[in-house]
Design an enzyme around this catalytic site. Structure first.
Site, PDB file in Angstrom:
ATOM      1  CG  ASN A  19       3.764  -6.670   9.819  1.00  0.00           C
ATOM      2  OD1 ASN A  19       3.072  -7.514  10.822  1.00  0.00           O
ATOM      3  ND2 ASN A  19       5.003  -6.778   9.573  1.00  0.00           N
TER       4      ASN A  19
ATOM      5  CB  VAL B 267      10.098   2.162  10.796  1.00  0.00           C
ATOM      6  CG1 VAL B 267       9.749   2.586  12.168  1.00  0.00           C
ATOM      7  CG2 VAL B 267      10.339   3.359  10.043  1.00  0.00           C
ATOM      8  CG  ASP B 268       8.004  -3.711  12.213  1.00  0.00           C
ATOM      9  OD1 ASP B 268       7.223  -4.467  11.850  1.00  0.00           O
ATOM     10  OD2 ASP B 268       8.090  -3.712  13.583  1.00  0.00           O
TER      11      ASP B 268
ATOM     12  CB  SER C 267       1.318   3.728   4.680  1.00  0.00           C
ATOM     13  OG  SER C 267       0.542   3.050   5.475  1.00  0.00           O
TER      14      SER C 267
ATOM     15  CE1 TYR D  24       2.885  -3.289   4.364  1.00  0.00           C
ATOM     16  CE2 TYR D  24       1.576  -1.717   6.223  1.00  0.00           C
ATOM     17  CZ  TYR D  24       2.124  -2.988   5.759  1.00  0.00           C
ATOM     18  OH  TYR D  24       1.931  -4.144   6.510  1.00  0.00           O
TER      19      TYR D  24
HETATM   20  N1  APR Z   1      13.761   5.950  11.247  1.00  0.00           N
HETATM   21  C1  APR Z   1      12.997   6.672  10.713  1.00  0.00           C
HETATM   22  N2  APR Z   1      12.308   6.437   9.559  1.00  0.00           N
HETATM   23  C2  APR Z   1      12.660   5.223   8.905  1.00  0.00           C
HETATM   24  C3  APR Z   1      13.580   4.420   9.584  1.00  0.00           C
HETATM   25  C4  APR Z   1      14.238   4.798  10.726  1.00  0.00           C
HETATM   26  N3  APR Z   1      15.084   3.937  11.257  1.00  0.00           N
HETATM   27  N4  APR Z   1      13.823   3.158   8.620  1.00  0.00           N
HETATM   28  C5  APR Z   1      13.094   3.519   7.606  1.00  0.00           C
HETATM   29  N5  APR Z   1      12.185   4.628   7.666  1.00  0.00           N
HETATM   30  C6  APR Z   1      11.220   5.296   6.796  1.00  0.00           C
HETATM   31  C7  APR Z   1      11.221   5.063   5.478  1.00  0.00           C
HETATM   32  O1  APR Z   1      12.240   5.461   4.785  1.00  0.00           O
HETATM   33  C8  APR Z   1      10.075   5.446   4.917  1.00  0.00           C
HETATM   34  O2  APR Z   1      10.025   6.786   4.788  1.00  0.00           O
HETATM   35  O3  APR Z   1      10.077   4.892   7.545  1.00  0.00           O
HETATM   36  C9  APR Z   1       9.094   5.391   6.349  1.00  0.00           C
HETATM   37  C10 APR Z   1       7.961   4.076   6.420  1.00  0.00           C
HETATM   38  O4  APR Z   1       8.629   3.103   5.557  1.00  0.00           O
HETATM   39  P1  APR Z   1       8.675   1.483   6.212  1.00  0.00           P
HETATM   40  O5  APR Z   1       9.371   0.987   7.261  1.00  0.00           O
HETATM   41  O6  APR Z   1       8.822   0.746   4.920  1.00  0.00           O
HETATM   42  O7  APR Z   1       7.137   1.280   6.713  1.00  0.00           O
HETATM   43  P2  APR Z   1       5.638   1.178   5.845  1.00  0.00           P
HETATM   44  O8  APR Z   1       5.607   1.779   4.523  1.00  0.00           O
HETATM   45  O9  APR Z   1       4.535   1.606   6.923  1.00  0.00           O
HETATM   46  O10 APR Z   1       5.583  -0.561   5.765  1.00  0.00           O
HETATM   47  C11 APR Z   1       5.208  -1.295   6.659  1.00  0.00           C
HETATM   48  O11 APR Z   1       6.974  -2.579   6.230  1.00  0.00           O
HETATM   49  O12 APR Z   1       8.831  -3.054   7.651  1.00  0.00           O
HETATM   50  C12 APR Z   1       7.712  -3.483   7.189  1.00  0.00           C
HETATM   51  O13 APR Z   1       6.870  -4.827   9.195  1.00  0.00           O
HETATM   52  C13 APR Z   1       6.573  -3.598   8.136  1.00  0.00           C
HETATM   53  O14 APR Z   1       5.408  -4.898   7.007  1.00  0.00           O
HETATM   54  C14 APR Z   1       5.374  -3.454   7.463  1.00  0.00           C
HETATM   55  C15 APR Z   1       5.545  -2.483   6.406  1.00  0.00           C
END
Ligand code: APR
Length: 188
Positions: free
Chosen positions: A32, A41-42, A125, A129
């Site tokens: 983010n 993932v973060d 995203s 997101y």
């Molecule tokens: N490895 C691979 N993919 C993953 C993992 C992992 N360990 N954990 C989650 N995912 C996938 C989710 O299932 C989704 O398909 O990563 C994709 C992106 O999801 P998010 O992590 O929620 O990322 P995003 O949608 O870009 O939102 C970003 O979420 O975690 C917070 O700090 C981050 O505020 C930011 C927002």
């Protein structure tokens, strides 16, 4: 299911798994704007990399949506983490697809400034997101291929998808891209 394609010197591959386990030179974080960690993932990347990652990202001064910044990987197998910020999904908003493509492209541009020959992306995203993966996957695959397949530095570009539905969406997008691009060969 198409899960691997080759252009002249770059392999584009899809795997289902956990991005924190990847041994590519770099992994991309779906971050983010604060770059101070979060969930999804973060959260997984910060947990796996250890506290030194946050110590470094605190010094990066945040990151605009559609942009990316690089840090070291610390306890991760990957030497680098590229923190990319994708857009929060808003239906029919013209900036959203452009910012998603930019997050992928800027990740590769930043990686190209370092000794990175293999890189792993999550599906940016499409989690918190809210970006529908059927709309996001074709943008991700086309943007990454446009940049990486014409840049000999990148030998492997891997998408690491966390669930079967996301894997299927990306495999469908890769199949369509292979059909459109004579320079891409299916090597699944
Ligand atoms: N490895 C691979 N993919 C993953 C993992 C992992 N360990 N954990 C989650 N995912 C996938 C989710 O299932 C989704 O398909 O990563 C994709 C992106 O999801 P998010 O992590 O929620 O990322 P995003 O949608 O870009 O939102 C970003 O979420 O975690 C917070 O700090 C981050 O505020 C930011 C927002």
């Amino acid at each position: 299911m198409q899960t691997r394609a080759r252009s002249s010197q770059t392999i584009i591959e899809l795997v289902q798994g956990d991005i924190t386990h990847q041994d590519t030179d770099a992994i991309v974080n779906a971050a983010n704007n604060s770059l101070l960690g979060g969930g999804g993932v973060d959260g997984a990347i910060h947990r796996a990399a250890g506290p030194q990652l946050l110590e470094e990202t605190r010094t990066l001064g945040g990151c605009e949506t559609g942009d990316a910044k690089i840090s070291r990987g610390y306890r991760l197998k990957a030497r680098y983490v590229v923190h990319a910020v994708g857009p929060v999904y808003r239906p029919n908003h013209p900036d959203v697809p452009r910012l998603l493509a930019s997050a992928y492209r800027r990740s590769l541009e930043v990686a190209a400034e370092h000794d990175i020959h293999s890189i792993a992306f999550p599906s940016i995203s499409t989690g918190v997101y809210g970006y529908p993966v059927a709309q996001a996957a074709p943008i991700a695959i086309a943007t990454v291929c446009d940049f990486a397949c014409s840049n000999p530095q990148f030998e492997i570009v891997r998408f690491v998808l966390f669930d079967s539905g996301t894997m299927r969406a990306f495999a469908d997008a890769l199949k369509h891209l292979i059909a459109q691009r004579p320079d891409l060969t299916d090597v699944s």
